[in-house]
Design an enzyme around this catalytic site. Structure first.
Site, PDB file in Angstrom:
ATOM      1  N   ASP A 210       1.065  -1.552  -4.578  1.00 13.70           N
ATOM      2  CA  ASP A 210       1.123  -2.907  -4.028  1.00 13.70           C
ATOM      3  C   ASP A 210      -0.199  -3.654  -4.280  1.00 13.70           C
ATOM      4  OD1 ASP A 210       2.753  -4.659  -2.178  1.00 13.70           O
ATOM      5  OD2 ASP A 210       0.954  -4.509  -0.946  1.00 13.70           O
ATOM      6  N   GLU A 273      -3.385  16.169 -12.249  1.00 12.91           N
ATOM      7  CA  GLU A 273      -3.470  17.501 -11.636  1.00 12.91           C
ATOM      8  C   GLU A 273      -2.075  18.100 -11.443  1.00 12.91           C
ATOM      9  OE1 GLU A 273      -5.388  16.825  -7.859  1.00 12.91           O
ATOM     10  OE2 GLU A 273      -7.177  15.984  -8.833  1.00 12.91           O
TER      11      GLU A 273
HETATM   12  C1  NOJ Z   1       3.555  -7.401  -2.277  1.00  7.01           C
HETATM   13  C2  NOJ Z   1       4.806  -6.924  -1.625  1.00  7.01           C
HETATM   14  O1  NOJ Z   1       5.812  -6.789  -2.591  1.00  7.01           O
HETATM   15  C3  NOJ Z   1       5.135  -7.948  -0.563  1.00  7.01           C
HETATM   16  O2  NOJ Z   1       6.424  -7.758  -0.043  1.00  7.01           O
HETATM   17  C4  NOJ Z   1       4.075  -7.868   0.496  1.00  7.01           C
HETATM   18  O3  NOJ Z   1       4.308  -8.877   1.458  1.00  7.01           O
HETATM   19  C5  NOJ Z   1       2.684  -8.081  -0.111  1.00  7.01           C
HETATM   20  N1  NOJ Z   1       2.489  -7.350  -1.331  1.00  7.01           N
HETATM   21  C6  NOJ Z   1       1.626  -7.629   0.869  1.00  7.01           C
HETATM   22  O4  NOJ Z   1       1.624  -6.226   0.976  1.00  7.01           O
END
Ligand code: NOJ
Ligand code: CA
Length: 558
Positions: A210, A273
Protein backbone atom coordinates in the site's frame (compact mmCIF):
# COMPACT_ATOMS: atom_id res chain seq x y z
CA UNK A 1 12.54 -21.48 -11.74
CA UNK A 2 14.51 -19.71 -14.43
CA UNK A 3 14.29 -15.94 -14.42
CA UNK A 4 11.74 -14.92 -16.98
CA UNK A 5 9.22 -17.67 -16.44
CA UNK A 6 7.99 -16.89 -12.92
CA UNK A 7 4.23 -17.31 -12.40
CA UNK A 8 3.58 -13.64 -11.65
CA UNK A 9 4.85 -12.51 -15.02
CA UNK A 10 1.69 -13.69 -16.72
CA UNK A 11 -0.74 -14.23 -13.82
CA UNK A 12 -4.31 -13.00 -13.63
CA UNK A 13 -4.73 -11.90 -10.03
CA UNK A 14 -8.22 -11.54 -8.56
CA UNK A 15 -8.69 -8.87 -5.90
CA UNK A 16 -10.89 -9.94 -3.01
CA UNK A 17 -12.23 -7.09 -0.91
CA UNK A 18 -12.95 -9.27 2.12
CA UNK A 19 -15.73 -7.24 3.71
CA UNK A 20 -17.75 -7.33 0.50
CA UNK A 21 -17.04 -10.81 -0.87
CA UNK A 22 -18.92 -13.38 1.19
CA UNK A 23 -20.23 -13.37 4.76
CA UNK A 24 -20.26 -16.78 6.42
CA UNK A 25 -19.59 -15.86 10.06
CA UNK A 26 -22.49 -14.74 12.23
CA UNK A 27 -24.57 -12.96 9.58
CA UNK A 28 -23.20 -9.52 10.49
CA UNK A 29 -23.29 -8.30 6.90
CA UNK A 30 -19.50 -8.12 6.70
CA UNK A 31 -17.67 -10.62 4.54
CA UNK A 32 -15.03 -12.76 6.25
CA UNK A 33 -12.32 -15.38 5.76
CA UNK A 34 -14.59 -18.44 6.14
CA UNK A 35 -16.85 -16.82 3.53
CA UNK A 36 -13.90 -16.50 1.15
CA UNK A 37 -12.79 -20.09 1.73
CA UNK A 38 -16.28 -21.38 0.98
CA UNK A 39 -16.41 -19.51 -2.31
CA UNK A 40 -12.91 -20.28 -3.60
CA UNK A 41 -14.13 -22.94 -6.04
CA UNK A 42 -16.03 -20.18 -7.89
CA UNK A 43 -12.72 -18.39 -8.46
CA UNK A 44 -11.03 -21.58 -9.58
CA UNK A 45 -13.90 -22.02 -12.00
CA UNK A 46 -13.47 -18.43 -13.21
CA UNK A 47 -9.91 -19.32 -14.16
CA UNK A 48 -7.72 -16.85 -12.27
CA UNK A 49 -4.23 -17.75 -11.06
CA UNK A 50 -4.02 -15.93 -7.75
CA UNK A 51 -6.03 -13.98 -5.23
CA UNK A 52 -5.02 -10.78 -3.48
CA UNK A 53 -6.87 -10.02 -0.25
CA UNK A 54 -7.30 -6.42 0.85
CA UNK A 55 -6.53 -6.05 4.59
CA UNK A 56 -8.16 -8.43 7.08
CA UNK A 57 -5.79 -7.58 9.95
CA UNK A 58 -6.76 -6.21 13.37
CA UNK A 59 -8.12 -2.75 12.75
CA UNK A 60 -10.61 -0.21 14.05
CA UNK A 61 -11.84 -0.11 10.41
CA UNK A 62 -11.67 3.65 10.06
CA UNK A 63 -10.42 3.17 6.49
CA UNK A 64 -11.87 -0.28 5.86
CA UNK A 65 -8.83 -2.05 7.29
CA UNK A 66 -6.12 0.19 5.78
CA UNK A 67 -5.68 1.36 9.38
CA UNK A 68 -3.93 -1.62 10.93
CA UNK A 69 -3.62 -2.03 14.70
CA UNK A 70 -1.87 -5.43 14.60
CA UNK A 71 -0.13 -6.60 11.44
CA UNK A 72 0.22 -10.17 12.68
CA UNK A 73 -3.34 -10.96 13.65
CA UNK A 74 -6.75 -11.24 12.02
CA UNK A 75 -9.52 -8.85 12.98
CA UNK A 76 -12.35 -10.77 14.70
CA UNK A 77 -14.69 -9.29 12.06
CA UNK A 78 -12.95 -11.51 9.51
CA UNK A 79 -12.17 -14.54 11.69
CA UNK A 80 -8.96 -15.84 13.23
CA UNK A 81 -5.43 -16.74 12.18
CA UNK A 82 -6.51 -20.34 11.88
CA UNK A 83 -9.33 -19.26 9.54
CA UNK A 84 -6.57 -17.65 7.46
CA UNK A 85 -4.56 -20.89 7.48
CA UNK A 86 -7.60 -22.87 6.37
CA UNK A 87 -8.25 -20.34 3.60
CA UNK A 88 -4.66 -20.39 2.41
CA UNK A 89 -4.45 -24.19 2.42
CA UNK A 90 -7.65 -24.46 0.38
CA UNK A 91 -6.46 -21.81 -2.08
CA UNK A 92 -3.17 -23.65 -2.57
CA UNK A 93 -4.95 -26.97 -2.99
CA UNK A 94 -6.95 -25.37 -5.78
CA UNK A 95 -3.75 -24.06 -7.37
CA UNK A 96 -4.45 -20.43 -6.47
CA UNK A 97 -1.58 -18.28 -5.16
CA UNK A 98 -2.24 -15.99 -2.22
CA UNK A 99 -1.19 -12.34 -1.95
CA UNK A 100 -1.88 -10.29 1.18
CA UNK A 101 -1.94 -6.53 1.62
CA UNK A 102 0.85 -4.80 3.53
CA UNK A 103 0.23 -1.28 4.81
CA UNK A 104 3.63 0.17 5.76
CA UNK A 105 3.13 3.91 5.30
CA UNK A 106 0.94 4.30 8.35
CA UNK A 107 -0.57 2.34 11.21
CA UNK A 108 -3.88 2.82 12.98
CA UNK A 109 -3.83 5.39 15.78
CA UNK A 110 -4.89 2.43 17.96
CA UNK A 111 -1.71 0.50 17.19
CA UNK A 112 0.30 -0.12 20.36
CA UNK A 113 3.29 1.67 18.79
CA UNK A 114 1.28 4.88 18.36
CA UNK A 115 -0.35 4.58 21.76
CA UNK A 116 3.13 4.22 23.28
CA UNK A 117 4.28 7.27 21.31
CA UNK A 118 1.38 9.34 22.65
CA UNK A 119 2.17 8.28 26.20
CA UNK A 120 5.90 9.07 25.83
CA UNK A 121 7.61 12.44 26.08
CA UNK A 122 8.59 14.70 23.20
CA UNK A 123 11.87 13.48 21.71
CA UNK A 124 11.45 9.90 23.01
CA UNK A 125 12.35 6.79 21.06
CA UNK A 126 8.63 5.94 20.84
CA UNK A 127 7.73 9.28 19.23
CA UNK A 128 10.60 8.74 16.81
CA UNK A 129 8.72 5.84 15.17
CA UNK A 130 6.19 8.34 13.81
CA UNK A 131 6.35 11.83 12.29
CA UNK A 132 5.82 14.05 15.33
CA UNK A 133 6.83 17.70 14.93
CA UNK A 134 6.36 20.94 16.84
CA UNK A 135 3.74 23.24 15.36
CA UNK A 136 4.55 26.52 13.67
CA UNK A 137 3.30 29.99 14.60
CA UNK A 138 2.89 31.45 18.08
CA UNK A 139 2.54 28.69 20.66
CA UNK A 140 2.98 26.06 17.96
CA UNK A 141 -0.70 26.46 17.21
CA UNK A 142 -0.36 25.95 13.46
CA UNK A 143 0.57 22.74 11.65
CA UNK A 144 4.30 22.20 11.00
CA UNK A 145 3.80 22.65 7.23
CA UNK A 146 1.06 23.12 4.65
CA UNK A 147 0.61 19.51 3.50
CA UNK A 148 -2.92 18.27 2.89
CA UNK A 149 -4.38 14.86 3.56
CA UNK A 150 -5.23 12.80 0.48
CA UNK A 151 -8.71 12.43 1.97
CA UNK A 152 -9.13 16.21 2.38
CA UNK A 153 -8.20 18.68 5.14
CA UNK A 154 -4.79 19.15 6.77
CA UNK A 155 -2.29 16.28 6.95
CA UNK A 156 -1.44 17.11 10.57
CA UNK A 157 -3.30 16.63 13.85
CA UNK A 158 -2.26 18.10 17.18
CA UNK A 159 -2.07 15.86 20.22
CA UNK A 160 -2.89 16.56 23.82
CA UNK A 161 0.22 15.72 25.81
CA UNK A 162 -0.05 13.39 28.83
CA UNK A 163 -0.05 16.48 31.09
CA UNK A 164 -3.22 17.77 29.41
CA UNK A 165 -1.65 20.60 27.38
CA UNK A 166 -1.84 20.96 23.58
CA UNK A 167 1.40 19.55 22.24
CA UNK A 168 3.09 18.27 19.10
CA UNK A 169 1.51 17.50 15.78
CA UNK A 170 1.69 14.19 13.91
CA UNK A 171 1.63 13.65 10.17
CA UNK A 172 -1.08 11.60 8.45
CA UNK A 173 -1.11 11.65 4.66
CA UNK A 174 -4.50 9.93 4.93
CA UNK A 175 -7.06 10.02 7.77
CA UNK A 176 -6.13 11.36 11.22
CA UNK A 177 -6.62 7.77 12.42
CA UNK A 178 -3.70 6.72 10.17
CA UNK A 179 -0.46 8.27 11.53
CA UNK A 180 2.54 8.00 9.17
CA UNK A 181 5.50 5.96 10.35
CA UNK A 182 8.99 7.44 10.17
CA UNK A 183 10.84 5.17 7.78
CA UNK A 184 14.19 6.77 8.54
CA UNK A 185 13.96 4.94 11.90
CA UNK A 186 15.83 1.59 11.70
CA UNK A 187 13.49 0.16 14.34
CA UNK A 188 10.51 0.63 11.98
CA UNK A 189 12.44 -1.21 9.27
CA UNK A 190 13.15 -4.11 11.63
CA UNK A 191 9.49 -4.41 12.56
CA UNK A 192 8.43 -4.69 8.94
CA UNK A 193 11.04 -7.31 8.12
CA UNK A 194 9.51 -9.36 10.92
CA UNK A 195 5.99 -8.74 9.61
CA UNK A 196 7.01 -9.91 6.13
CA UNK A 197 8.55 -13.05 7.61
CA UNK A 198 5.47 -13.71 9.75
CA UNK A 199 3.29 -14.00 6.63
CA UNK A 200 5.95 -15.66 4.49
CA UNK A 201 6.32 -18.30 7.19
CA UNK A 202 2.57 -18.87 6.94
CA UNK A 203 3.06 -19.54 3.25
CA UNK A 204 1.84 -16.45 1.42
CA UNK A 205 3.06 -16.01 -2.14
CA UNK A 206 3.45 -12.26 -1.89
CA UNK A 207 2.36 -8.81 -0.83
CA UNK A 208 0.54 -5.92 -2.40
CA UNK A 209 2.29 -2.90 -0.89
CA UNK A 210 0.00 0.00 0.00
CA UNK A 211 1.16 3.56 -0.82
CA UNK A 212 4.52 2.21 -1.97
CA UNK A 213 5.57 5.67 -3.17
CA UNK A 214 4.90 7.43 0.14
CA UNK A 215 7.10 5.93 2.85
CA UNK A 216 9.96 8.42 2.67
CA UNK A 217 9.42 12.16 2.94
CA UNK A 218 11.81 14.89 1.79
CA UNK A 219 14.20 15.92 4.58
CA UNK A 220 12.98 19.01 6.40
CA UNK A 221 9.38 18.39 5.29
CA UNK A 222 9.23 21.49 3.09
CA UNK A 223 5.95 23.19 2.25
CA UNK A 224 4.41 22.15 -1.03
CA UNK A 225 1.76 23.88 -3.06
CA UNK A 226 0.34 21.69 -5.79
CA UNK A 227 -0.04 23.23 -9.25
CA UNK A 228 -3.11 25.45 -9.51
CA UNK A 229 -4.76 23.38 -12.23
CA UNK A 230 -4.92 20.43 -9.85
CA UNK A 231 -8.09 19.12 -8.34
CA UNK A 232 -8.46 15.84 -10.15
CA UNK A 233 -7.86 12.78 -8.03
CA UNK A 234 -5.93 9.58 -8.44
CA UNK A 235 -7.69 6.32 -7.64
CA UNK A 236 -6.56 5.98 -4.05
CA UNK A 237 -7.88 9.43 -3.46
CA UNK A 238 -4.50 10.75 -4.53
CA UNK A 239 -4.79 14.13 -6.25
CA UNK A 240 -3.28 13.81 -9.70
CA UNK A 241 -1.41 17.02 -9.13
CA UNK A 242 0.39 15.23 -6.35
CA UNK A 243 1.32 12.30 -8.52
CA UNK A 244 4.98 12.41 -9.27
CA UNK A 245 5.75 13.70 -12.68
CA UNK A 246 9.34 13.68 -13.78
CA UNK A 247 8.72 16.70 -15.94
CA UNK A 248 7.30 18.63 -13.03
CA UNK A 249 10.20 20.38 -11.32
CA UNK A 250 8.18 20.56 -8.09
CA UNK A 251 7.80 16.97 -7.03
CA UNK A 252 5.60 16.59 -3.97
CA UNK A 253 7.95 16.08 -1.01
CA UNK A 254 5.94 13.12 0.24
CA UNK A 255 5.77 11.01 -2.93
CA UNK A 256 8.41 8.98 -4.74
CA UNK A 257 11.53 10.12 -2.93
CA UNK A 258 14.59 8.31 -4.27
CA UNK A 259 15.40 7.06 -0.78
CA UNK A 260 12.29 4.81 -0.78
CA UNK A 261 13.95 2.26 -3.08
CA UNK A 262 16.41 1.11 -0.46
CA UNK A 263 13.47 -0.26 1.54
CA UNK A 264 12.28 -2.44 -1.33
CA UNK A 265 15.78 -3.71 -2.04
CA UNK A 266 15.87 -4.83 1.55
CA UNK A 267 12.47 -6.54 1.28
CA UNK A 268 13.56 -8.22 -1.96
CA UNK A 269 16.29 -9.90 0.09
CA UNK A 270 13.78 -11.01 2.71
CA UNK A 271 11.64 -12.65 0.01
CA UNK A 272 14.74 -14.35 -1.39
CA UNK A 273 15.15 -16.20 1.91
CA UNK A 274 12.05 -18.19 0.96
CA UNK A 275 11.65 -20.87 -1.69
CA UNK A 276 9.41 -20.37 -4.72
CA UNK A 277 8.64 -17.18 -6.57
CA UNK A 278 7.29 -14.67 -4.09
CA UNK A 279 6.11 -11.31 -5.23
CA UNK A 280 5.92 -7.69 -4.10
CA UNK A 281 3.47 -5.52 -5.99
CA UNK A 282 3.67 -1.74 -5.62
CA UNK A 283 0.62 0.40 -5.24
CA UNK A 284 2.43 3.53 -6.38
CA UNK A 285 0.61 6.41 -8.04
CA UNK A 286 3.65 7.51 -10.00
CA UNK A 287 3.82 8.94 -13.47
CA UNK A 288 5.28 8.75 -16.02
CA UNK A 289 5.57 4.99 -16.46
CA UNK A 290 9.32 5.12 -16.95
CA UNK A 291 9.59 6.52 -13.45
CA UNK A 292 7.20 3.90 -12.04
CA UNK A 293 9.50 1.28 -13.57
CA UNK A 294 12.07 2.10 -10.87
CA UNK A 295 9.85 0.24 -8.39
CA UNK A 296 10.32 -2.98 -10.35
CA UNK A 297 14.03 -2.97 -11.05
CA UNK A 298 15.54 -6.48 -10.78
CA UNK A 299 16.49 -6.11 -7.12
CA UNK A 300 13.28 -4.36 -5.99
CA UNK A 301 9.65 -5.32 -6.41
CA UNK A 302 8.28 -7.71 -9.03
CA UNK A 303 5.18 -5.80 -10.10
CA UNK A 304 3.61 -2.36 -9.94
CA UNK A 305 -0.01 -1.51 -10.68
CA UNK A 306 -0.34 0.25 -13.99
CA UNK A 307 -2.60 3.15 -13.03
CA UNK A 308 -1.72 5.00 -16.23
CA UNK A 309 -3.56 2.20 -18.03
CA UNK A 310 -6.49 2.34 -15.61
CA UNK A 311 -6.81 6.08 -16.19
CA UNK A 312 -6.80 5.83 -19.98
CA UNK A 313 -10.17 6.65 -21.54
CA UNK A 314 -11.86 4.40 -24.09
CA UNK A 315 -9.99 5.98 -26.95
CA UNK A 316 -8.02 3.95 -29.48
CA UNK A 317 -4.99 6.15 -29.86
CA UNK A 318 -4.70 6.73 -26.10
CA UNK A 319 -4.92 2.97 -25.54
CA UNK A 320 -2.27 2.16 -28.16
CA UNK A 321 0.00 4.74 -26.65
CA UNK A 322 -0.34 3.60 -23.04
CA UNK A 323 0.12 -0.05 -24.01
CA UNK A 324 3.30 0.74 -25.96
CA UNK A 325 4.68 2.98 -23.23
CA UNK A 326 3.90 0.41 -20.55
CA UNK A 327 5.51 -2.51 -22.32
CA UNK A 328 8.62 -0.44 -23.09
CA UNK A 329 8.94 1.10 -19.65
CA UNK A 330 8.64 -2.17 -17.75
CA UNK A 331 10.72 -4.13 -20.27
CA UNK A 332 13.54 -1.62 -19.81
CA UNK A 333 14.04 -3.07 -16.31
CA UNK A 334 13.14 -6.67 -17.20
CA UNK A 335 9.70 -6.57 -15.55
CA UNK A 336 6.35 -7.58 -17.04
CA UNK A 337 3.75 -4.91 -17.52
CA UNK A 338 0.60 -5.20 -15.46
CA UNK A 339 -2.91 -4.16 -16.44
CA UNK A 340 -5.85 -3.14 -14.31
CA UNK A 341 -9.22 -1.49 -14.94
CA UNK A 342 -10.92 -1.55 -11.53
CA UNK A 343 -10.14 -1.79 -7.83
CA UNK A 344 -11.64 -0.74 -4.49
CA UNK A 345 -10.46 2.88 -4.91
CA UNK A 346 -11.88 3.82 -8.30
CA UNK A 347 -15.27 4.08 -9.99
CA UNK A 348 -16.00 0.63 -11.46
CA UNK A 349 -15.04 0.52 -15.12
CA UNK A 350 -18.56 -0.58 -16.17
CA UNK A 351 -19.54 2.97 -15.24
CA UNK A 352 -16.30 4.94 -15.54
CA UNK A 353 -15.48 4.21 -19.18
CA UNK A 354 -18.80 5.65 -20.34
CA UNK A 355 -19.15 8.70 -18.08
CA UNK A 356 -20.14 11.78 -20.01
CA UNK A 357 -19.21 14.34 -17.36
CA UNK A 358 -15.85 14.94 -15.79
CA UNK A 359 -15.44 12.90 -12.62
CA UNK A 360 -12.11 13.26 -10.87
CA UNK A 361 -11.03 9.92 -9.43
CA UNK A 362 -11.37 9.64 -5.69
CA UNK A 363 -14.43 11.89 -5.77
CA UNK A 364 -16.72 8.95 -6.46
CA UNK A 365 -20.27 9.19 -7.75
CA UNK A 366 -23.56 9.78 -6.02
CA UNK A 367 -27.08 11.10 -6.52
CA UNK A 368 -25.86 14.64 -7.29
CA UNK A 369 -23.35 13.50 -9.93
CA UNK A 370 -23.85 14.25 -13.60
CA UNK A 371 -23.07 12.22 -16.69
CA UNK A 372 -23.89 8.77 -15.32
CA UNK A 373 -24.15 6.43 -18.31
CA UNK A 374 -26.94 4.07 -19.12
CA UNK A 375 -25.98 0.76 -17.47
CA UNK A 376 -26.18 -1.34 -20.61
CA UNK A 377 -23.96 1.09 -22.52
CA UNK A 378 -21.43 1.23 -19.68
CA UNK A 379 -21.32 -2.55 -19.49
CA UNK A 380 -20.85 -2.90 -23.24
CA UNK A 381 -17.78 -0.64 -23.08
CA UNK A 382 -16.45 -2.40 -20.01
CA UNK A 383 -16.72 -5.81 -21.66
CA UNK A 384 -14.92 -4.52 -24.73
CA UNK A 385 -12.20 -2.99 -22.54
CA UNK A 386 -11.81 -6.22 -20.55
CA UNK A 387 -11.66 -8.26 -23.75
CA UNK A 388 -8.75 -6.11 -24.81
CA UNK A 389 -6.98 -6.12 -21.44
CA UNK A 390 -7.06 -9.88 -20.95
CA UNK A 391 -5.31 -10.42 -24.28
CA UNK A 392 -2.32 -8.24 -23.37
CA UNK A 393 1.06 -9.74 -22.47
CA UNK A 394 1.98 -9.46 -18.79
CA UNK A 395 -0.09 -9.80 -15.65
CA UNK A 396 -3.65 -8.54 -15.15
CA UNK A 397 -5.66 -7.65 -12.08
CA UNK A 398 -9.42 -8.28 -11.85
CA UNK A 399 -11.46 -6.69 -9.06
CA UNK A 400 -14.23 -8.75 -7.50
CA UNK A 401 -17.58 -8.15 -9.16
CA UNK A 402 -16.25 -6.93 -12.49
CA UNK A 403 -16.65 -10.48 -13.82
CA UNK A 404 -20.36 -10.01 -13.05
CA UNK A 405 -20.45 -6.68 -14.88
CA UNK A 406 -21.28 -4.72 -11.73
CA UNK A 407 -21.73 -0.99 -12.17
CA UNK A 408 -20.76 1.63 -9.61
CA UNK A 409 -23.57 2.03 -7.07
CA UNK A 410 -24.76 5.63 -7.34
CA UNK A 411 -27.79 5.72 -5.06
CA UNK A 412 -26.20 4.91 -1.72
CA UNK A 413 -28.04 6.74 1.07
CA UNK A 414 -25.83 9.37 2.72
CA UNK A 415 -26.14 7.72 6.12
CA UNK A 416 -24.72 4.45 4.81
CA UNK A 417 -21.51 5.98 3.44
CA UNK A 418 -18.31 5.03 5.27
CA UNK A 419 -15.33 6.28 3.26
CA UNK A 420 -13.27 8.78 5.30
CA UNK A 421 -13.19 10.97 2.18
CA UNK A 422 -16.94 11.55 2.59
CA UNK A 423 -16.49 12.71 6.18
CA UNK A 424 -13.31 14.74 5.70
CA UNK A 425 -14.88 16.72 2.85
CA UNK A 426 -18.26 17.09 4.59
CA UNK A 427 -19.94 15.17 1.79
CA UNK A 428 -18.45 17.23 -1.01
CA UNK A 429 -16.73 14.12 -2.39
CA UNK A 430 -18.67 10.86 -2.32
CA UNK A 431 -15.53 8.76 -2.05
CA UNK A 432 -15.21 5.09 -2.84
CA UNK A 433 -18.16 3.29 -1.24
CA UNK A 434 -19.94 2.92 -4.59
CA UNK A 435 -17.41 0.32 -5.82
CA UNK A 436 -17.36 -1.55 -2.50
CA UNK A 437 -20.94 -2.78 -2.24
CA UNK A 438 -21.14 -6.52 -1.37
CA UNK A 439 -21.32 -8.65 -4.49
CA UNK A 440 -24.33 -10.79 -5.54
CA UNK A 441 -24.03 -14.58 -5.64
CA UNK A 442 -27.56 -16.03 -5.78
CA UNK A 443 -30.36 -13.97 -7.29
CA UNK A 444 -33.16 -15.36 -5.16
CA UNK A 445 -31.50 -15.28 -1.72
CA UNK A 446 -31.62 -12.44 0.80
CA UNK A 447 -28.56 -10.17 0.26
CA UNK A 448 -28.23 -12.08 -3.04
CA UNK A 449 -26.46 -14.83 -1.12
CA UNK A 450 -23.66 -12.50 0.03
CA UNK A 451 -24.54 -13.22 3.66
CA UNK A 452 -26.26 -16.13 5.36
CA UNK A 453 -28.95 -13.56 6.21
CA UNK A 454 -30.20 -10.31 4.77
CA UNK A 455 -27.48 -8.02 6.16
CA UNK A 456 -24.99 -6.16 4.06
CA UNK A 457 -22.69 -3.43 5.45
CA UNK A 458 -23.50 -1.21 2.47
CA UNK A 459 -27.00 -1.62 1.05
CA UNK A 460 -27.19 -3.59 -2.20
CA UNK A 461 -29.35 -2.17 -4.99
CA UNK A 462 -32.81 -3.71 -5.29
CA UNK A 463 -32.24 -4.47 -8.97
CA UNK A 464 -29.02 -6.48 -8.76
CA UNK A 465 -30.55 -9.96 -9.23
CA UNK A 466 -29.60 -9.90 -12.91
CA UNK A 467 -25.91 -9.63 -11.98
CA UNK A 468 -25.93 -12.56 -9.54
CA UNK A 469 -23.38 -15.24 -10.32
CA UNK A 470 -25.99 -18.02 -10.46
CA UNK A 471 -27.99 -16.06 -13.08
CA UNK A 472 -24.90 -15.85 -15.30
CA UNK A 473 -23.34 -19.27 -14.81
CA UNK A 474 -23.51 -21.35 -18.02
CA UNK A 475 -25.50 -18.59 -19.73
CA UNK A 476 -23.84 -18.02 -23.10
CA UNK A 477 -22.97 -14.39 -23.61
CA UNK A 478 -23.18 -13.45 -19.92
CA UNK A 479 -20.38 -11.28 -18.59
CA UNK A 480 -19.25 -14.09 -16.31
CA UNK A 481 -19.00 -16.55 -19.20
CA UNK A 482 -17.13 -13.97 -21.26
CA UNK A 483 -14.52 -13.63 -18.50
CA UNK A 484 -14.23 -17.40 -18.17
CA UNK A 485 -13.77 -17.82 -21.91
CA UNK A 486 -11.20 -15.03 -22.08
CA UNK A 487 -9.23 -16.50 -19.18
CA UNK A 488 -9.32 -19.99 -20.70
CA UNK A 489 -8.19 -18.76 -24.12
CA UNK A 490 -5.53 -16.56 -22.51
CA UNK A 491 -4.15 -19.65 -20.79
CA UNK A 492 -4.48 -21.97 -23.82
CA UNK A 493 -2.64 -19.50 -26.05
CA UNK A 494 -0.22 -18.37 -23.36
CA UNK A 495 -1.11 -14.75 -24.04
CA UNK A 496 0.44 -13.61 -20.77
CA UNK A 497 3.78 -14.47 -22.36
CA UNK A 498 2.70 -13.27 -25.80
CA UNK A 499 4.46 -10.78 -28.03
CA UNK A 500 2.29 -7.90 -29.11
CA UNK A 501 2.45 -6.84 -32.73
CA UNK A 502 0.21 -3.94 -33.79
CA UNK A 503 -1.95 -4.34 -36.91
CA UNK A 504 -2.12 -1.14 -38.88
CA UNK A 505 -4.68 -1.87 -41.56
CA UNK A 506 -7.68 -0.63 -39.56
CA UNK A 507 -9.15 2.82 -38.99
CA UNK A 508 -7.69 5.05 -36.30
CA UNK A 509 -10.58 4.27 -33.93
CA UNK A 510 -9.67 0.60 -33.80
CA UNK A 511 -7.13 -1.06 -31.53
CA UNK A 512 -5.82 -4.16 -33.32
CA UNK A 513 -2.92 -6.45 -32.57
CA UNK A 514 -1.68 -9.99 -32.86
CA UNK A 515 -0.18 -12.01 -30.07
CA UNK A 516 0.71 -15.70 -30.07
CA UNK A 517 -1.41 -16.37 -33.14
CA UNK A 518 -4.52 -14.56 -31.88
CA UNK A 519 -5.80 -11.41 -33.58
CA UNK A 520 -7.49 -8.98 -31.21
CA UNK A 521 -9.63 -6.18 -32.61
CA UNK A 522 -11.39 -3.62 -30.42
CA UNK A 523 -13.68 -1.06 -32.01
CA UNK A 524 -13.49 2.07 -29.87
CA UNK A 525 -15.11 4.19 -32.58
CA UNK A 526 -18.74 4.98 -33.34
CA UNK A 527 -19.16 3.04 -36.60
CA UNK A 528 -18.89 -0.65 -37.48
CA UNK A 529 -15.66 -1.83 -39.09
CA UNK A 530 -15.09 -4.66 -41.55
CA UNK A 531 -13.52 -7.74 -39.97
CA UNK A 532 -10.89 -9.86 -41.64
CA UNK A 533 -11.70 -13.52 -42.27
CA UNK A 534 -11.10 -15.82 -39.36
CA UNK A 535 -12.73 -17.89 -36.68
CA UNK A 536 -14.21 -15.76 -33.89
CA UNK A 537 -12.97 -17.25 -30.62
CA UNK A 538 -14.38 -14.55 -28.37
CA UNK A 539 -16.67 -11.57 -28.84
CA UNK A 540 -17.40 -9.15 -26.03
CA UNK A 541 -20.96 -8.88 -27.44
CA UNK A 542 -22.79 -11.17 -29.84
CA UNK A 543 -23.10 -9.67 -33.33
CA UNK A 544 -24.24 -10.77 -36.78
CA UNK A 545 -22.40 -10.45 -40.06
CA UNK A 546 -18.82 -9.55 -40.84
CA UNK A 547 -18.69 -6.06 -39.39
CA UNK A 548 -17.50 -5.37 -35.86
CA UNK A 549 -19.99 -3.02 -34.15
CA UNK A 550 -18.92 -0.06 -32.00
CA UNK A 551 -17.67 -0.88 -28.51
CA UNK A 552 -17.05 -4.54 -29.20
CA UNK A 553 -13.80 -6.54 -29.00
CA UNK A 554 -13.16 -9.81 -30.81
CA UNK A 555 -10.42 -12.40 -30.66
CA UNK A 556 -9.92 -14.19 -33.98
CA UNK A 557 -7.89 -17.10 -35.13
CA UNK A 558 -7.01 -15.62 -38.51
C1 NOJ B 1 -4.49 2.87 -0.86
C2 NOJ B 1 -5.61 1.92 -0.58
O1 NOJ B 1 -5.89 1.18 -1.73
C3 NOJ B 1 -6.77 2.77 -0.12
O2 NOJ B 1 -7.96 2.03 -0.06
C4 NOJ B 1 -6.40 3.37 1.21
O3 NOJ B 1 -7.43 4.24 1.62
C5 NOJ B 1 -5.10 4.17 1.11
N1 NOJ B 1 -4.08 3.48 0.36
C6 NOJ B 1 -4.55 4.43 2.49
O4 NOJ B 1 -4.06 3.24 3.06
CA1 CA C 1 -19.21 -11.81 8.77
Amino acid sequence: MATGSEWWRSAVIYQIYPRSFSDALNDDGIGDLPGITERLPALKDLGVDAVWLSPFFSSPQKDAGYDVSDYCDVDPLFGTLSDFDVFEKRAHELGLRVIVDLVPNHTSDQHRWFQAALASPVGSVERGHYMFRDGSGPGGDLPPNNWESVFGGPAWTRVIEPDGTPGQWYLHLFDSSQPDLDWTDPWVRDQFRDILRFWLDRGVDGFRVDVAHGLMKAPGLPDYTPPADGGSMGGAGVPLDLIVDENDPVTAPYWAQDSVHEIYRDWHQVLEEYPGDRVLCAEAWVEPLRKLARWVRPDEMQQAFNFSYLETPWDASAIRQVVDTSIDAFASVGAPSTWVLSNHDVVRHATRLALTADNPQGHGLGPRSEGIPDRAFGLRRARAATGLMLALPGSAYVYQGEELGLPEVIELPDESRQDPTWFRTAGERYGRDGCRVPIPWEAASPSYGFSTGANSWLPQPADWAEYARDRQTDVPGSTLEMYKLALRLRRDHDLGFGTLEWLHDFSADVVAFRSNGITVIANAGATPVALPAGEVLLASEAFEGSELPADVTVWLRA
